[in-house]
Design an enzyme around this catalytic site. Sequence first.
Site, PDB file in Angstrom:
ATOM      1  CG  ASP A 153      25.815  19.594  17.896  1.00 13.72           C
ATOM      2  OD1 ASP A 153      26.490  20.240  17.030  1.00 13.72           O
ATOM      3  OD2 ASP A 153      25.374  18.411  17.380  1.00 13.72           O
ATOM      4  CG  ASP A 178      29.560  21.597  13.344  1.00 11.72           C
ATOM      5  OD1 ASP A 178      28.842  21.969  14.332  1.00 11.72           O
ATOM      6  OD2 ASP A 178      29.216  20.649  12.759  1.00 11.72           O
TER       7      ASP A 178
END
Length: 470
Positions: free
Chosen positions: A128, A348
């Site tokens: 992440d 992202d």
Amino acid sequence: MIEWRPISLLVIFFLSVGFDFHGFLFTHANPIRLELIHRDNPLLIGQLPRPKQTQLERFKELVRNDITRHRIISYKRGQWGASGRRNDLELEASIEMPMHSGADFGTGQYFVEVKVGKPAQQFLLIADTASELMWVNCRHGCGNKCGTHKRLFHADRSSSFRPVPCASEMCKVGLADLFRSPKCPSPSTPCGYEFSYVDGSVALGFFANDTITVNLTNGRKMMLDNMLIGCTESTKGQGFLGADGVLGLGYANYTFATTAAKKFGGKFSYCLVDHLSPKNISNYLVFGGERNHSKHSLVGNVQYTKLLLGVIPPFYAVSVSGISIGGKMLNITPSVWDVNAGGGTIIDSGTSLTLLAEPAYTPVMMALELAVSAYDRLVSDDGPFEYCFDSTKFNESLVPKFAFHFADGARFEPPVKSYIIDVAPQRKCLGFVPASWPGTSIIGNIMQQNHLWEFDLGCHKVGFAPSSCT
């Protein structure tokens, strides 16, 4: 995704202390790689079972997660200072970590194989780019009563495991903004953390240092000692289904990304295969220059744009100047891309779809709807997308090209399948989700697919080039 109290996603630990790579000596020859594991990869067999989903059901869940994640990102907007340390470690190889998709577990993210402790215990963690801590489900201080569950890190069996004392300077100062628990009943009590989520999920544990074993591209292994990890002793809720924890790849002092990258040339990269790829296709998360592995290197039609590090911490922000469709720039107010005006854009890995702030979303949708208006529009059945159509006679070559234009002249032009996406048999949808305004726009991982992305933290730039990722 799910949301922290006060804000965080899946595992976003927001850190207010800055980090800068200026001054590092980058002399490393080869990278380290982590394999990107596809959601159907046989390596995922044996993980927690998940009810079988249709493709449309899967997208509905991904959109719910993405919208929650965007709320978190929009909420956390602050400034950092900057600090950095010189690192002169020279290596003959780089890190290569297997990375697999976790879409079948509803995360819309990718899992990375990580080995923790001495002797090493292997886990699947969520990779992440918005997270600031590596943590793993773990047991500590239970001796023979810990059990034999393979999905738990048995800290007592690791000779290199060292809890961070709550009375230490590291706990009181270094981890002060990392959701540290204020409780410290005795100087030797571990420095704890407590995370709560809006969906009711909770993760509780404490900070520690331990060894991470990584595979190098020269065939050897390397031990990264004294890495900060989180020992999560209990969780509640469904937020972590399918994963053993999280690999923090955000830009902050204690993330795995910054720690590993500064040892291997200040760079890390990944290449995400198409989200509908066969189950035997996977890729790697790489730390290093990848000079000896050309198929994972930035070659050919490479473009670079500036990374705005520390501007929207801990995210990787970029300076977008506009969007074009069919070569025509859309009429989008410049403030959408201006971080100082409440806008801005981030890249992202943890968000699946691409979210555009309303002033950008509306003109993009109008232009693309016109482009596919020849196909029969399908009425939404409470699905996550605003515009879907019957794709029986769809001709991709007739769709105008979509492109992000960056302020320094670079242009990212994804393949059509990354923004007009398959969500069910004979059903395609425009793959954008509206984001509140003011707010952050997000280039999600489906839009990023079939491109190699290299984050150069030392030079504050990100490079990208088309790739099959295989």
